[in-house]
Scaffold this active site. Structure first.
Site, PDB file in Angstrom:
ATOM      1  N   PHE A 136       0.871  -1.181   0.000  1.00  0.00           N
ATOM      2  CA  PHE A 136       0.000   0.000   0.000  1.00  0.00           C
ATOM      3  C   PHE A 136       0.907   1.230   0.000  1.00  0.00           C
ATOM      4  O   PHE A 136       1.882   1.279   0.756  1.00  0.00           O
ATOM      5  CB  PHE A 136      -0.891  -0.020   1.242  1.00  0.00           C
ATOM      6  CG  PHE A 136      -1.968   1.028   1.236  1.00  0.00           C
ATOM      7  CD1 PHE A 136      -3.100   0.860   0.459  1.00  0.00           C
ATOM      8  CD2 PHE A 136      -1.852   2.179   1.997  1.00  0.00           C
ATOM      9  CE1 PHE A 136      -4.102   1.818   0.434  1.00  0.00           C
ATOM     10  CE2 PHE A 136      -2.845   3.142   1.983  1.00  0.00           C
ATOM     11  CZ  PHE A 136      -3.970   2.969   1.198  1.00  0.00           C
ATOM     12  N   ASP A 205       2.569  -5.663   8.309  1.00  0.00           N
ATOM     13  CA  ASP A 205       1.351  -4.856   8.227  1.00  0.00           C
ATOM     14  C   ASP A 205       0.175  -5.828   8.111  1.00  0.00           C
ATOM     15  O   ASP A 205       0.071  -6.587   7.150  1.00  0.00           O
ATOM     16  CB  ASP A 205       1.424  -3.948   6.991  1.00  0.00           C
ATOM     17  CG  ASP A 205       0.235  -3.014   6.874  1.00  0.00           C
ATOM     18  OD1 ASP A 205      -0.880  -3.388   7.312  1.00  0.00           O
ATOM     19  OD2 ASP A 205       0.397  -1.910   6.314  1.00  0.00           O
ATOM     20  N   TYR A 230     -10.405  -0.433  11.300  1.00  0.00           N
ATOM     21  CA  TYR A 230     -11.685  -0.059  10.696  1.00  0.00           C
ATOM     22  C   TYR A 230     -12.123  -0.994   9.577  1.00  0.00           C
ATOM     23  O   TYR A 230     -13.170  -0.793   8.982  1.00  0.00           O
ATOM     24  CB  TYR A 230     -11.660   1.391  10.200  1.00  0.00           C
ATOM     25  CG  TYR A 230     -10.463   1.776   9.378  1.00  0.00           C
ATOM     26  CD1 TYR A 230     -10.370   1.430   8.032  1.00  0.00           C
ATOM     27  CD2 TYR A 230      -9.430   2.510   9.931  1.00  0.00           C
ATOM     28  CE1 TYR A 230      -9.280   1.790   7.278  1.00  0.00           C
ATOM     29  CE2 TYR A 230      -8.332   2.892   9.186  1.00  0.00           C
ATOM     30  CZ  TYR A 230      -8.261   2.537   7.850  1.00  0.00           C
ATOM     31  OH  TYR A 230      -7.164   2.907   7.109  1.00  0.00           O
ATOM     32  N   LYS A 231     -11.335  -2.024   9.300  1.00  0.00           N
ATOM     33  CA  LYS A 231     -11.725  -2.990   8.270  1.00  0.00           C
ATOM     34  C   LYS A 231     -12.465  -4.156   8.931  1.00  0.00           C
ATOM     35  O   LYS A 231     -13.624  -4.023   9.331  1.00  0.00           O
ATOM     36  CB  LYS A 231     -10.497  -3.439   7.488  1.00  0.00           C
ATOM     37  CG  LYS A 231      -9.832  -2.322   6.678  1.00  0.00           C
ATOM     38  CD  LYS A 231      -8.666  -2.829   5.878  1.00  0.00           C
ATOM     39  CE  LYS A 231      -8.081  -1.783   4.951  1.00  0.00           C
ATOM     40  NZ  LYS A 231      -7.426  -0.654   5.637  1.00  0.00           N
ATOM     41  N   ARG A 381     -12.545  -4.964  -6.675  1.00  0.00           N
ATOM     42  CA  ARG A 381     -12.136  -5.608  -5.432  1.00  0.00           C
ATOM     43  C   ARG A 381     -13.367  -5.857  -4.561  1.00  0.00           C
ATOM     44  O   ARG A 381     -14.136  -4.936  -4.270  1.00  0.00           O
ATOM     45  CB  ARG A 381     -11.129  -4.708  -4.699  1.00  0.00           C
ATOM     46  CG  ARG A 381     -10.299  -5.421  -3.676  1.00  0.00           C
ATOM     47  CD  ARG A 381      -9.273  -4.475  -3.074  1.00  0.00           C
ATOM     48  NE  ARG A 381      -9.907  -3.443  -2.262  1.00  0.00           N
ATOM     49  CZ  ARG A 381      -9.360  -2.891  -1.189  1.00  0.00           C
ATOM     50  NH1 ARG A 381      -8.153  -3.258  -0.800  1.00  0.00           N
ATOM     51  NH2 ARG A 381      -9.981  -1.959  -0.511  1.00  0.00           N
TER      52      ARG A 381
END
Length: 407
Positions: A136, A205, A230-231, A381
């Site tokens: 990312f 990560d 938050y995922k 996605r």
């Protein structure tokens, strides 16, 4: 009713996690974007209202002690720990993922360079950082800054090339457990072992794996890890991230951001810095109490519904398998191509499909009530959060995708 719809209904009826869906605020939309922002747990608004109206509105500053605000970063870290395979006392919650990547990576390099200075016989200076070339973007930006700060050279390498890239100059390696674009699951145990064999430190990560699949931080000897909440942990937009520091490394964890919250005497107001003991060293400034306590409430879903990470992983694989099956059945040949590995050992909890005009296709899917997301230049996605996504959702998403591509 089609054959796949019938199968979806049967799978939902047999799903041991089906009841957990009722713990979330959902509607008729098929929501397959929990790998970007998890759905709202139904009890969180009332808990946040209590924090605002009573803890802040009535108790005010007393809440730092009486409501447990001051100890929340470690307390909530201990709630996250079982979800990533860690014992208590090794995770602190606070700041963003980017900030925690910076803290972890600089601390890893400092430990590696300290090892070189204290070892018997002078060897090559540990002055190289390896970073996942497919990471990312913010992880890459942070790694570049950390390299400049520590006098290191940054080498972007594909995860598959890490083994050959490791050497006696490697100080730290920053890797993603699951690739955010393709959903590929990397081999954390083997890569961590290889990094250690080279005398370096592994920083992982976990943003796209925590809460979706087993991680095993303690089991596999991971040095440092970071992740967002938050995922798959459903902590809410911008909820604070976390930092894992393996217990035996905590006395050596030298944060590049030594704030007053990580001081051994935070209220001593001393001009000289003395780090606290334990994972508290990962703290910096005043915690974001409102979002932090919303996250704490969101984590109740795991406890109150008796959810295990193993059960979540089993359903995740079943959901992604079924989605690929439905896509194959419904979507005309050649219109999409899966870039997510078929092998379970290499798959996270998402499916990424390469598709011409993917941005416009996703826009039309969202208009038709199927929410995923798009990653440039050509990837659709779809994230599968087993706590609230069902097999009927999966079948509908594939059916609407086929209709959209035909339209």
């Amino acid at each position: 009713m089609s054959e796949l719809q019938r199968i979806a209904d049967e799978l939902d009826a047999a799903d041991p996690l089906a009841a957990v869906r009722g713990s979330f605020v959902l509607d008729d939309v098929t929501y397959l974007d929990g790998n970007s922002l998890g759905a709202l747990p139904a009890h969180v608004p009332a808990r946040v209202e209590d924090v605002v109206r009573r803890q802040w509105g009535e108790l005010r500053i007393r809440s730092w002690e009486e409501s447990g605000w001051w100890t929340a970063p470690e307390r909530i870290g201990d709630r996250i720990a079982p979800l990533v395979g860690a014992a208590a006392g090794q995770i602190v919650v606070g700041d963003s993922t980017s900030v925690n990547v910076f803290k972890a990576l600089v601390a890893a390099v400092r430990m590696a360079q300290e090892d070189g200075r204290s070892g018997a016989g002078a060897g090559p200076v540990r002055d190289e950082i390896l970073v996942d070339a497919t990471t990312f973007p913010t992880d890459g930006y942070i790694a570049e800054s950390a390299a400049r700060m520590t006098g290191c050279t940054l080498r972007p390498v594909a995860p598959a090339a890490v083994l050959s890239a490791l050497g006696d100059r490697t100080a730290a390696v920053l890797l993603n457990h699951v690739d955010y674009r393709t959903g590929r699951l990397h081999d954390l145990p083997a890569l961590t072992a290889a990094v250690h064999a080279a005398g370096a430190y592994a920083v992982w990560d976990l943003c796209h794996s925590a809460g979706a699949l087993p991680v095993g931080l303690d089991e596999h000897g991971v040095d440092l890890a970071v992740g967002c909440t938050y995922k798959y942990l459903n902590g809410g937009p911008g909820s604070p991230a976390y930092l894992y520091v393996r217990r035996d490394l905590q006395p050596r964890f030298d944060s590049p951001l030594p704030g007053w919250n990580s001081h051994a005497e935070p209220f001593g107001m001393r001009s000289d810095y003395t780090p606290a003991s334990g994972a508290v060293r990962g703290r910096v400034g005043t915690p974001d109490i409102l979002s932090l306590l919303a996250l704490e409430a969101a984590l109740d879903v795991w406890d109150e519904d008796g959810v295990s990470v193993a059960a979540v992983r089993a359903k995740s694989l079943a959901l992604t398998d079924f989605f690929l099956r439905c896509v194959e059945a419904y979507v005309p040949d050649g219109r999409v191509e899966s870039v997510t590995p078929a092998a379970h050992t290499e798959r996270g909890s998402q499916v990424a499909l390469r598709c011409d005009g993917a941005g416009e296709v996703m826009k039309r899917l969202i208009e038709r009530g199927v929410v995923g997301d798009y990653r440039a230049p050509d990837v659709l996605r779809f994230g599968f959060t087993p706590l609230y996504v069902g097999f009927a959702d999966v079948e509908r998403a594939a059916r609407v995708l086929a209709r959209t591509l035909a339209g």
